[in-house]
Design a protein around this motif. Structure first.
Motif, short mmCIF file in Angstrom:
data_model
loop_
_atom_site.label_atom_id
_atom_site.label_comp_id
_atom_site.label_asym_id
_atom_site.label_seq_id
_atom_site.Cartn_x
_atom_site.Cartn_y
_atom_site.Cartn_z
N GLU A 205 22.76 76.32 21.94
CA GLU A 205 22.92 76.97 20.63
C GLU A 205 24.36 77.41 20.40
OE1 GLU A 205 19.96 80.07 20.62
OE2 GLU A 205 18.32 78.61 20.57
N ARG A 206 25.12 77.59 21.46
CA ARG A 206 26.54 77.93 21.35
C ARG A 206 27.41 76.66 21.26
NH1 ARG A 206 28.02 83.26 23.13
NH2 ARG A 206 26.26 84.43 23.95
N ASN A 207 26.74 75.50 21.20
CA ASN A 207 27.42 74.20 21.14
C ASN A 207 28.33 73.95 22.33
OD1 ASN A 207 26.28 73.36 18.63
ND2 ASN A 207 27.59 74.87 17.65
N ILE A 208 27.87 74.33 23.50
CA ILE A 208 28.61 74.13 24.74
C ILE A 208 28.65 72.64 25.06
CG2 ILE A 208 28.65 74.59 27.22
CD1 ILE A 208 29.13 77.09 25.37
N GLN A 209 29.83 72.15 25.34
CA GLN A 209 30.02 70.78 25.78
C GLN A 209 30.69 70.82 27.15
OE1 GLN A 209 29.06 67.95 23.95
NE2 GLN A 209 28.07 69.49 22.67
N LEU A 210 29.99 70.40 28.17
CA LEU A 210 30.52 70.45 29.53
C LEU A 210 31.23 69.15 29.89
CD1 LEU A 210 27.53 71.99 31.51
CD2 LEU A 210 29.59 73.16 30.67
N ASP A 211 32.37 69.30 30.55
CA ASP A 211 33.02 68.15 31.17
C ASP A 211 32.47 67.92 32.57
OD1 ASP A 211 34.77 67.84 28.96
OD2 ASP A 211 36.16 69.29 29.81
N LEU A 212 32.02 69.02 33.20
CA LEU A 212 31.55 68.94 34.58
C LEU A 212 30.53 70.03 34.84
CD1 LEU A 212 31.92 67.64 37.43
CD2 LEU A 212 33.75 69.31 37.82
N LEU A 213 29.48 69.67 35.55
CA LEU A 213 28.48 70.64 36.02
C LEU A 213 28.46 70.52 37.54
CD1 LEU A 213 24.94 71.15 34.48
CD2 LEU A 213 25.54 71.74 36.80
N VAL A 214 28.69 71.64 38.22
CA VAL A 214 28.79 71.68 39.68
C VAL A 214 27.72 72.64 40.20
CG1 VAL A 214 30.30 72.18 41.63
CG2 VAL A 214 31.27 71.32 39.51
N SER A 215 27.04 72.24 41.26
CA SER A 215 25.95 73.07 41.79
C SER A 215 26.00 73.14 43.31
CB SER A 215 24.60 72.50 41.37
OG SER A 215 23.53 73.24 41.94
N SER A 216 25.48 74.26 43.80
CA SER A 216 25.15 74.39 45.21
C SER A 216 24.07 73.36 45.54
CB SER A 216 24.60 75.80 45.45
OG SER A 216 23.84 75.86 46.63
N PRO A 217 23.99 72.91 46.79
CA PRO A 217 22.94 71.97 47.16
C PRO A 217 21.57 72.61 47.36
CG PRO A 217 24.26 72.49 49.06
CD PRO A 217 24.91 73.17 47.88
N ALA A 218 21.49 73.94 47.34
CA ALA A 218 20.19 74.59 47.53
C ALA A 218 19.23 74.15 46.42
CB ALA A 218 20.35 76.11 47.52
N VAL A 219 17.99 73.92 46.77
CA VAL A 219 17.00 73.41 45.80
C VAL A 219 16.94 74.29 44.56
CG1 VAL A 219 14.52 73.02 45.45
CG2 VAL A 219 15.63 72.19 47.54
N ARG A 220 16.93 75.62 44.73
CA ARG A 220 16.82 76.51 43.58
C ARG A 220 18.03 76.40 42.65
NH1 ARG A 220 17.82 79.11 48.23
NH2 ARG A 220 19.43 80.71 48.36
N ALA A 221 19.21 76.20 43.21
CA ALA A 221 20.42 76.06 42.39
C ALA A 221 20.46 74.71 41.72
CB ALA A 221 21.67 76.28 43.24
#
Length: 165
Positions: free
Chosen positions: A43-59
């Motif tokens: 709704e904020r019109n966010i456009q990501l160039d990259l999404l980075v995550s921890s390897p933990a299942v919940r993350a």
């Protein structure tokens, strides 16, 4: 300008004896809150160039549910082992080592380090990040290595509670 979204993973389950901490899944609330926060970002019109995550299942599950709401391809989620169990110095290092050709990054990780990192990089204090909370920081720089409190603006803090009926 560089835009950083720091997100604490959504609520996880403790109901599975025998699973390691890294393997814990989201609980029902987490599976509701993560896409809800993804919708709020959309709704904020966010456009990501990259999404980075921890390897933990919940993350990683949180990242995937948010990615879906933002139409971010799940196969482009970058999993960084260093986020899991990172201390403040390591997580700030991960942020400052991001490639300069990306301007808008969402990083999904864990407390207490997510809250510590927000408070280290932000010119304004943020109380403890609740599960699925998102903070947006704008840095007046062209280089992630230069992302610091002195050139940052706390743009918003959002939590699932802000979206309850």
């Amino acid at each position: 300008m560089k835009i950083l979204y720091l997100m604490r993973h959504a609520k996880s389950s403790w109901n599975f004896d025998g699973l390691s901490d890294k393997e814990r899944p989201l609980n029902n609330r987490g599976r509701t809150d993560a896409p809800q926060m993804g919708q709020a970002l959309a709704e904020r019109n966010i456009q990501l160039d990259l999404l980075v995550s921890s390897p933990a299942v919940r993350a990683l599950s949180t990242a995937a549910l948010v990615a879906k709401e933002l139409n971010y391809p799940p196969e482009r989620i970058q999993v960084l082992d260093g986020i899991y169990e990172a201390d403040l110095d390591r997580l700030v290092g991960i942020v400052q080592e991001l490639p300069d050709d990306v301007n808008s990054v969402l990083l999904v990780g864990h407390n207490p380090t997510i809250t510590d990192t927000v408070n280290y990089l932000s010119p304004s204090a943020v109380h403890e990040m609740t599960t699925a909370a998102v903070v947006c920081l704008h840095f007046q720089t062209e280089h992630w290595a230069d992302a610091h409190r002195h050139n940052a603006e706390l743009y918003f803090v959002d939590t699932p509670k802000n979206h309850e009926d």
